[in-house]
Design an enzyme around this catalytic site. Sequence first.
Site, PDB file in Angstrom:
ATOM      1  NE  ARG A  59       6.740  47.249  80.682  1.00 47.19           N
ATOM      2  CZ  ARG A  59       5.572  47.048  81.323  1.00 47.19           C
ATOM      3  NH1 ARG A  59       4.952  45.889  81.211  1.00 47.19           N
ATOM      4  NH2 ARG A  59       5.042  47.992  82.058  1.00 47.19           N
ATOM      5  CE1 TYR A  91      23.138  28.650  74.461  1.00 45.67           C
ATOM      6  CE2 TYR A  91      21.025  29.598  75.080  1.00 45.67           C
ATOM      7  CZ  TYR A  91      22.398  29.680  75.006  1.00 45.67           C
ATOM      8  OH  TYR A  91      23.036  30.797  75.465  1.00 45.67           O
ATOM      9  CG  ASP A 136      15.367  27.246  69.236  1.00 46.51           C
ATOM     10  OD1 ASP A 136      15.610  27.816  68.147  1.00 46.51           O
ATOM     11  OD2 ASP A 136      15.941  27.542  70.299  1.00 46.51           O
ATOM     12  CE  LYS A 177      22.792  32.568  68.756  1.00 43.41           C
ATOM     13  NZ  LYS A 177      21.874  33.010  69.804  1.00 43.41           N
TER      14      LYS A 177
END
Length: 411
Positions: free
Chosen positions: A68, A121, A193, A218
């Site tokens: 992590r 979005y 973005d 994507k």
Amino acid sequence: MTAHHDKNNNNKKQWQLATKVIHAGSGHDDPHGALASPLYQTSTFKFADADQGSARFAGEEAGYIYSRLGNPTTHELETRVAELEGYEAAAAAATGMGAIAACTMAFLRAGDHIVVSDAIYGCSFALFSELFERFGVHADFVDLNDTDALQQSLQDNTRLVFLETPANPHLKLVDIAAVSQVIAGRDIRLIVDNTFMTPLLQQPKQQGADLVVHSATKFLNGHGDVVAGIVCGSAEDIALIKGTTLKDMGATISPHDAWLILRGLKTLDVRMQRHCENAEKVADFLVQHPGVRKVYYPGLADHPHHHLIGTQMKHAGAVIALELEGDEAQARYFLNQLQMIPLAVSLGDAETLIQHPASMTHSPYTPEARQKAGITDTLVRIAVGLEAADDIIADLQQALTASQQRWQQTA
């Protein structure tokens, strides 16, 4: 040895992006000489002794502790994408929204204000308009192409400006450099973005962006088998994100997902070429079809910001939006007639995907916000894939024909 190392670094700086997607950040030193990047599928890392463990936790010694907090596979991905975007560093996250949340919340506290593009979005909209409000951060949604409106929206407590370009779902473009000029000299970070473009088609840093975020789900991955995000920025900003919001909220990427994206990146250049070629052909078909009211695609000469191609953007990309003749029921009927193209959200996969933003990706918007953003009930978004363009067009053609026939019968 040092001179040879410096020479290699100089050569790397000269690499074109098509080379960087394959080689950037691949500095792993596998003892067995593996060509492919090793997958460090481990949750934790053992220390040689107690002193080493405490030294790593104290930041006195470089090395890995727990995945992590960092992992060699993840680090290779971060290094590669940072180099592609032209930044010093990057932080990989479990999802695109994880990256957006981490890179915004790291710089905010209760009482702060942010300015957001009026077309983004749906989940980004929900994050800023609902969740942030609960914690005392107010967002104003502004048409960022209106520089006067942007200037007027800025406040003494404005800390961030966030935008997508092209915007999801209808490909609205924002002039990044113009936005950057308005906020220049203020303690405001500009976050862009860049998911729809990828670093191959647009590099927001060159236009003044402080941070760039991607849904790596994507195009970067390109195979529809990963959800992930990544944010690129200065070493200082990325260290803050990694050391606070990303670490403490736990939205870090798994090593296996990072490894899959590294594999996907190797074909990014050739995939983007095919995506873009296909999208041009599909857009040309759609603008001629009588069942289509309007096509939104930056590559078309009538797009209001077509001039940004060749300056801010290298190409129009592979996502197209269109308004169908009829009503929402007609749009749903059209989607249900498709035979090859899957009805699915997302983009950047090998498959062409199609969806209905108003009821799917942008359903978190209020009806008023959808109207303001221009997301109508007949808007459909197509993420053009890698199939033969003629086959994509043929499927759209037969669905449009069936849809037109139904509309004529019911009108």
